[in-house]
Structure formats: C-alpha cells, structure tokens
Design a protein around this motif. Structure first.
Motif, PDB file in Angstrom:
ATOM      1  N   HIS A  49     114.411  58.047  50.183  1.00  0.00           N
ATOM      2  CA  HIS A  49     114.733  58.870  49.002  1.00  0.00           C
ATOM      3  C   HIS A  49     114.768  57.985  47.769  1.00  0.00           C
ATOM      4  O   HIS A  49     114.544  56.781  47.861  1.00  0.00           O
ATOM      5  CB  HIS A  49     116.038  59.654  49.204  1.00  0.00           C
ATOM      6  N   ASP A  53     119.710  52.311  45.401  1.00  0.00           N
ATOM      7  CA  ASP A  53     120.139  51.436  46.502  1.00  0.00           C
ATOM      8  C   ASP A  53     119.194  51.542  47.702  1.00  0.00           C
ATOM      9  O   ASP A  53     119.529  51.067  48.804  1.00  0.00           O
ATOM     10  CB  ASP A  53     121.591  51.711  46.917  1.00  0.00           C
ATOM     11  N   HIS A  54     118.015  52.144  47.482  1.00  0.00           N
ATOM     12  CA  HIS A  54     116.983  52.201  48.525  1.00  0.00           C
ATOM     13  C   HIS A  54     115.630  51.727  48.018  1.00  0.00           C
ATOM     14  O   HIS A  54     114.745  51.414  48.809  1.00  0.00           O
ATOM     15  CB  HIS A  54     116.887  53.626  49.098  1.00  0.00           C
ATOM     16  N   ASP A 140     119.800  58.220  54.303  1.00  0.00           N
ATOM     17  CA  ASP A 140     121.187  58.577  53.965  1.00  0.00           C
ATOM     18  C   ASP A 140     121.367  60.033  54.359  1.00  0.00           C
ATOM     19  O   ASP A 140     120.648  60.904  53.852  1.00  0.00           O
ATOM     20  CB  ASP A 140     121.430  58.471  52.452  1.00  0.00           C
TER      21      ASP A 140
END
Ligand code: NI
Ligand code: MN
Length: 226
Positions: A49, A53-54, A140
């Motif tokens: 996504h 933080d990805h 997530d």
C-alpha cells in the motif's frame, strides 16, 4: 528460499535467481541505521500500500536497480508519473504470472494514501506461489474473515504477518490469522519500529508456541532459509 530482514515490513526474498523486495522502508527507520539501501539489489519490488512506512525507499531502489514494481493500479499510475517505467499494475483478487512466481493480490483491511496525499487505492496483501513453495504476505491489516478463503485455494507454507498492534493486528490476532490462512509458521513484521508498535518478543514467541505456532522475529540484517 532465502529471506533477509531490513526492518519494519521490508524483506528481501530470494526465489531461485530472482531477488524480490517487499515494502522498502529502511533509510527513515532508526532501527535499520546499519542497512545501506545502496547495497540492496532487487529484480522486483512488491508494494502492499501507499503509506510512507512501506515505500519510503521505493523510488531510489527501483531507479538504481531497474527493478519492476508490482502494486495496485493507483500506486503504479502515481509511480509512472515519477518516471518509474518498469511496473506491473493489478488489484485485489487478481493475479499476475511472473517469471519468479504467480503473484495474487488479496484483501487487507487498512487504509492507503500516497506520500503527497494522493489516493492510494485499496491496501493489499499478496500470495506468492513459486514452484518451490507458497507464502502469504499480509501487508498492514486487521484480522478479517476473507483470510479463511486462502487455504481453500492455496497451501500456505509460511506467512509474513503484521503484528505490532495499534495500526495492524497484535500477536494474538496474528496467531488466529495464521490459523485462517492455514500455516503454522509466522514471520512477524510491523513491530518495534516505534514505541506504539513495540512487542515483547519472549511473550509473543511463547504465546505462539502454546498455540502450536512457530513465530519467527528476525533481527534486522539477518538472513534465514525457509
Ligand atoms: Ni499502513
Ligand atoms: Mn504501516
């Protein structure tokens, strides 16, 4: 298959001769200060996504390595505007047959927004079916019942599951998730990066083993064989 952990939800999985990187977030992660992103080689980058933080290091790694990015349609459209040409767009429920594996995009219950506030499409997880084994990468997500559909169609050998709580499942939910997807082997992710997702390793591993699950919490920089 070799798996190297780069912190948070970022793993490099060596599948045959192919290097497949998941959710690259390394340089802003204080826990991953020892990892130099310029040393990471990748043939593919899979993105669950659009949260920073990805994907904080996605552009830099993709541009340097020429890796093909696999993500949802909205994220791919956004990345192409940034000059990334090697991309594969897909969406929840679809699969693409690549040279390293069959990649299926599955549901994650979460949110998604790109770093500049653009709509990121639906957040996702992946099922990766190689000739050798099949694994699930949850992205997530909350615990959800659609996970129960997965073992009807796939034999999952192991699963990367987000379990740091607050933004995703906690360890207890992750154990139930592993039951839903039909595997006893969990590689934990999305934990310890910040105080609000810190977990107690010993208690977590013990809780898993009491439920006949193996919980692997890798050290950043560590490589294991699966
Ligand atoms: Ni997120
Ligand atoms: Mn996240």
């Amino acid at each position: 298959m070799e798996i190297t952990y780069y912190g948070h939800s970022c793993f490099l999985v060596n599948i045959g001769d192919f290097r497949v990187l998941f959710d690259p977030f390394i340089s802003p992660n204080p826990k991953a200060a020892n990892i130099d992103i310029n040393t990471i080689e990748a043939d593919y980058i899979l993105l669950s996504h659009g949260h920073n933080d990805h994907m904080a290091d996605l552009e830099a790694i993709a541009k340097r390595t020429g890796a093909t990015v696999i993500a949802n349609f909205e994220i791919v459209t956004w990345l192409r505007k940034k000059g990334l040409e090697n991309t594969v767009a897909m969406n929840i429920g679809g699969k693409v047959t690549m040279d390293f594996a069959i990649v299926k995009m599955v549901r994650a219950v979460h949110s998604s927004q790109l770093p500049d506030g653009s709509y990121g499409g639906a957040p996702a997880g992946f099922i990766i079916e190689t000739g050798e084994s099949t694994f699930y990468y949850s992205g997530d997500t909350a615990l959800h019942l659609d996970m129960k559909l997965i073992p009807d169609m796939n034999h999952i050998d192991f699963a990367f599951i987000s379990l740091g709580d607050t933004y995703t499942m906690d360890v207890e939910d992750a154990i139930v998730a592993s039951n839903f997807v039909g595997t006893k082997k969990i590689i934990g992710m999305h934990f310890d990066t910040w105080p609000d997702i810190e977990i107690d390793h010993e208690t977590s591993v013990l809780m898993a083993s009491r439920n006949e699950r193996e919980l692997i919490l890798m050290d950043i920089g560590e490589t294991i064989k699966m």
